[in-house]
Design a protein around this motif. Structure first.
Motif, mmCIF file in Angstrom:
data_model
loop_
_atom_site.group_PDB
_atom_site.id
_atom_site.type_symbol
_atom_site.label_atom_id
_atom_site.label_comp_id
_atom_site.label_asym_id
_atom_site.label_seq_id
_atom_site.Cartn_x
_atom_site.Cartn_y
_atom_site.Cartn_z
ATOM 1 N N ALA A 168 0.846 -1.201 0.000
ATOM 2 C CA ALA A 168 0.000 0.000 0.000
ATOM 3 C C ALA A 168 0.878 1.247 0.000
ATOM 4 C CB ALA A 168 -0.931 -0.021 1.213
ATOM 5 N N HIS A 169 1.967 1.192 0.756
ATOM 6 C CA HIS A 169 2.898 2.330 0.794
ATOM 7 C C HIS A 169 3.497 2.569 -0.597
ATOM 8 C CE1 HIS A 169 6.148 4.977 1.929
ATOM 9 N NE2 HIS A 169 7.035 4.104 1.471
ATOM 10 N N ALA A 170 3.986 1.501 -1.228
ATOM 11 C CA ALA A 170 4.621 1.653 -2.550
ATOM 12 C C ALA A 170 3.617 2.152 -3.579
ATOM 13 C CB ALA A 170 5.228 0.321 -2.994
ATOM 14 N N ALA A 171 2.398 1.625 -3.556
ATOM 15 C CA ALA A 171 1.373 2.100 -4.506
ATOM 16 C C ALA A 171 1.084 3.574 -4.258
ATOM 17 C CB ALA A 171 0.102 1.264 -4.358
ATOM 18 N N GLY A 172 1.078 3.979 -2.989
ATOM 19 C CA GLY A 172 0.854 5.392 -2.649
ATOM 20 C C GLY A 172 1.968 6.278 -3.162
ATOM 21 N N VAL A 173 3.213 5.813 -3.043
ATOM 22 C CA VAL A 173 4.356 6.586 -3.549
ATOM 23 C C VAL A 173 4.224 6.775 -5.062
ATOM 24 C CG1 VAL A 173 6.854 6.500 -3.958
ATOM 25 C CG2 VAL A 173 5.937 5.919 -1.695
ATOM 26 N N VAL A 174 3.878 5.706 -5.753
ATOM 27 C CA VAL A 174 3.727 5.781 -7.216
ATOM 28 C C VAL A 174 2.620 6.768 -7.585
ATOM 29 C CG1 VAL A 174 2.970 4.465 -9.242
ATOM 30 C CG2 VAL A 174 4.613 3.453 -7.631
ATOM 31 N N ARG A 175 1.495 6.664 -6.904
ATOM 32 C CA ARG A 175 0.330 7.497 -7.250
ATOM 33 C C ARG A 175 0.513 8.952 -6.819
ATOM 34 N NH1 ARG A 175 -4.461 4.133 -7.695
ATOM 35 N NH2 ARG A 175 -4.195 3.013 -9.675
ATOM 36 N N SER A 213 3.176 10.751 -7.356
ATOM 37 C CA SER A 213 3.773 11.477 -8.479
ATOM 38 C C SER A 213 2.948 11.329 -9.754
ATOM 39 C CB SER A 213 5.215 11.020 -8.712
ATOM 40 O OG SER A 213 5.269 9.638 -8.861
ATOM 41 N N ARG A 214 2.218 10.200 -9.873
ATOM 42 C CA ARG A 214 1.423 9.982 -11.090
ATOM 43 C C ARG A 214 0.051 9.419 -10.703
ATOM 44 N NH1 ARG A 214 4.394 5.887 -13.921
ATOM 45 N NH2 ARG A 214 5.700 5.731 -12.082
ATOM 46 N N PRO A 215 -0.893 10.311 -10.320
ATOM 47 C CA PRO A 215 -2.175 9.854 -9.753
ATOM 48 C C PRO A 215 -2.977 8.951 -10.682
ATOM 49 C CG PRO A 215 -1.894 12.224 -9.445
ATOM 50 C CD PRO A 215 -0.773 11.772 -10.327
ATOM 51 N N GLU A 216 -2.815 9.113 -11.988
ATOM 52 C CA GLU A 216 -3.663 8.361 -12.927
ATOM 53 C C GLU A 216 -3.018 7.073 -13.428
ATOM 54 O OE1 GLU A 216 -6.875 8.838 -13.638
ATOM 55 O OE2 GLU A 216 -6.628 10.317 -12.027
ATOM 56 N N THR A 217 -1.883 6.687 -12.827
ATOM 57 C CA THR A 217 -1.210 5.509 -13.382
ATOM 58 C C THR A 217 -1.877 4.215 -12.884
ATOM 59 O OG1 THR A 217 1.020 4.839 -14.024
ATOM 60 C CG2 THR A 217 0.607 4.916 -11.696
ATOM 61 N N LEU A 268 -0.887 -11.742 -8.649
ATOM 62 C CA LEU A 268 -0.979 -10.381 -9.200
ATOM 63 C C LEU A 268 -2.315 -9.764 -8.797
ATOM 64 C CD1 LEU A 268 0.017 -9.055 -12.654
ATOM 65 C CD2 LEU A 268 -2.366 -8.820 -11.972
ATOM 66 N N LEU A 269 -2.263 -8.518 -8.336
ATOM 67 C CA LEU A 269 -3.470 -7.741 -8.009
ATOM 68 C C LEU A 269 -3.339 -6.392 -8.699
ATOM 69 C CD1 LEU A 269 -6.089 -7.190 -6.287
ATOM 70 C CD2 LEU A 269 -4.531 -6.217 -4.556
ATOM 71 N N ALA A 270 -4.332 -6.029 -9.495
ATOM 72 C CA ALA A 270 -4.239 -4.835 -10.333
ATOM 73 C C ALA A 270 -5.329 -3.827 -9.979
ATOM 74 C CB ALA A 270 -4.371 -5.236 -11.805
ATOM 75 N N ALA A 271 -4.955 -2.540 -10.026
ATOM 76 C CA ALA A 271 -5.917 -1.457 -9.804
ATOM 77 C C ALA A 271 -5.799 -0.464 -10.956
ATOM 78 C CB ALA A 271 -5.641 -0.769 -8.472
ATOM 79 N N SER A 272 -6.874 -0.332 -11.712
ATOM 80 C CA SER A 272 -6.903 0.617 -12.835
ATOM 81 C C SER A 272 -6.933 2.051 -12.308
ATOM 82 C CB SER A 272 -8.141 0.343 -13.690
ATOM 83 O OG SER A 272 -8.032 -0.919 -14.289
ATOM 84 N N PRO A 273 -6.697 3.041 -13.176
ATOM 85 C CA PRO A 273 -6.687 4.430 -12.715
ATOM 86 C C PRO A 273 -7.956 4.779 -11.943
ATOM 87 C CG PRO A 273 -5.870 4.312 -14.959
ATOM 88 C CD PRO A 273 -6.334 2.927 -14.597
ATOM 89 N N GLY A 274 -7.783 5.508 -10.840
ATOM 90 C CA GLY A 274 -8.927 5.924 -10.037
ATOM 91 C C GLY A 274 -9.322 4.927 -8.965
ATOM 92 N N ASN A 275 -8.645 3.794 -8.893
ATOM 93 C CA ASN A 275 -8.973 2.764 -7.905
ATOM 94 C C ASN A 275 -7.776 2.471 -7.011
ATOM 95 O OD1 ASN A 275 -11.736 1.736 -8.948
ATOM 96 N ND2 ASN A 275 -10.432 1.870 -10.754
ATOM 97 N N GLU A 276 -8.050 2.345 -5.706
ATOM 98 C CA GLU A 276 -6.993 1.979 -4.759
ATOM 99 C C GLU A 276 -6.645 0.512 -4.945
ATOM 100 O OE1 GLU A 276 -5.513 3.847 -2.263
ATOM 101 O OE2 GLU A 276 -6.499 5.616 -3.108
ATOM 102 N N LEU A 277 -5.396 0.158 -4.642
ATOM 103 C CA LEU A 277 -4.970 -1.242 -4.790
ATOM 104 C C LEU A 277 -5.626 -2.149 -3.734
ATOM 105 C CD1 LEU A 277 -3.069 -3.055 -6.466
ATOM 106 C CD2 LEU A 277 -1.267 -2.561 -4.793
#
Ligand SMILES: Nc1nc2c(ncn2[C@@H]2O[C@H](COP(=O)(O)OP(=O)(O)OP(=O)(O)O)[C@@H](O)[C@H]2O)c(=O)[nH]1
Ligand SMILES: C=C(OP(=O)(O)O)C(=O)O
Length: 212
Positions: free
Chosen positions: A86-93, A95-99, A141-150
């Motif tokens: 969750a921390h890593a996904a937050g770091v990514v988002r 800088s790039r919220p829509e990724t 693998l768990l995927a979250a499309s743009p606009g969705n939390e992991l």
């Protein structure tokens, strides 16, 4: 759609404890690192992957995976696997919220880039989606499309927990290399049959894997 992957890796000295009957204490950290390097190298070669962030507190693994081209995110807040993801996904988002973001296990040494691309392309159709592991109990693998939390729920029985969380289970065939995580000696033999990456192949050659 091109994804950012987050790949969790715990300290190598503690990794892959369930392989203790297959690999001695002196070899297991190197084997865990080989799995992670082969996994990340295949992920970086996948056309559906934009970049890879490895979340780890292990200095050696960070250096080696960084040299392959992965970004390294520190293992915070020290709350275990799901907190790290969750921390890593937050770091990514940040800088790039829509990724689009997907968590991928670090123990997929047979991973094939085009099979990973099929899984990610299928995941892009849903807000959140996951792929069960080869044992049909866990998740690779768990995927979250743009606009969705992991909202990661990896660990024991994670297939059921990801399904309950509302993530869509991907029903795909011919993606064995993405499902084949390696927790046990039997898993390692199955991965060797699929064909592992070069670092895992070199480490496996150092092990005495007895036929059953
Ligand atoms: N960054 C981070 N990664 C973790 C943590 N716990 C587990 N992982 C990683 O998450 C994935 C699944 O973890 P586990 O099945 O718990 O551990 P493992 O090392 O694969 O195997 P065992 O020791 O046999 O349980 C592996 O890639 C681990 O390295 C953690 O606290 N932080
Ligand atoms: C953490 C998981 O993997 P493993 O099979 O390594 O326990 C999981 O399946 O959720």
């Amino acid at each position: 759609m091109q994804w950012t992957l987050v790949v969790p890796l715990k300290p190598l000295a503690r990794a892959k404890s369930r392989l203790s009957d297959t690999a001695a204490d002196g070899l297991r950290p190197g084997l865990a690192l080989a799995f992670a390097l082969d996994t990340v190298a295949a992920a970086l070669a996948c056309p559906a992957v934009k970049d890879v962030a490895v979340v780890t507190g292990d200095a050696l693994a960070g250096r080696e995976l960084g040299a392959l081209g992965a970004h390294i995110v520190g293992d915070e807040p020290g709350g275990g696997l799901n907190a790290a993801l969750a921390h890593a996904a937050g770091v990514v988002r940040t800088s790039r919220p829509e990724t689009p973001v997907a968590a991928l296990n670090a123990d997929l040494p047979a991973l094939r880039p085009l099979e990973l691309a099929r899984v990610l392309d299928a995941a892009a159709e849903f807000p959140r989606a996951f792929l069960p592991d080869a044992a049909k109990i866990g998740t690779t693998l768990l995927a979250a499309s743009p606009g969705n939390e992991l909202r990661p729920a990896f660990g024991t029985d994670s297939r059921a927990r990801h399904r309950t969380s509302g993530a869509v289970e991907l029903l795909l065939d011919a993606v064995d290399s993405v499902r084949q995580d390696v927790d046990t000696g039997a898993d390692l033999r199955a991965a060797l049959v699929l064909g592992v990456g070069p670092r895992t192949a070199a480490m496996a050659a150092r092990l005495l894997i007895k036929e059953q």
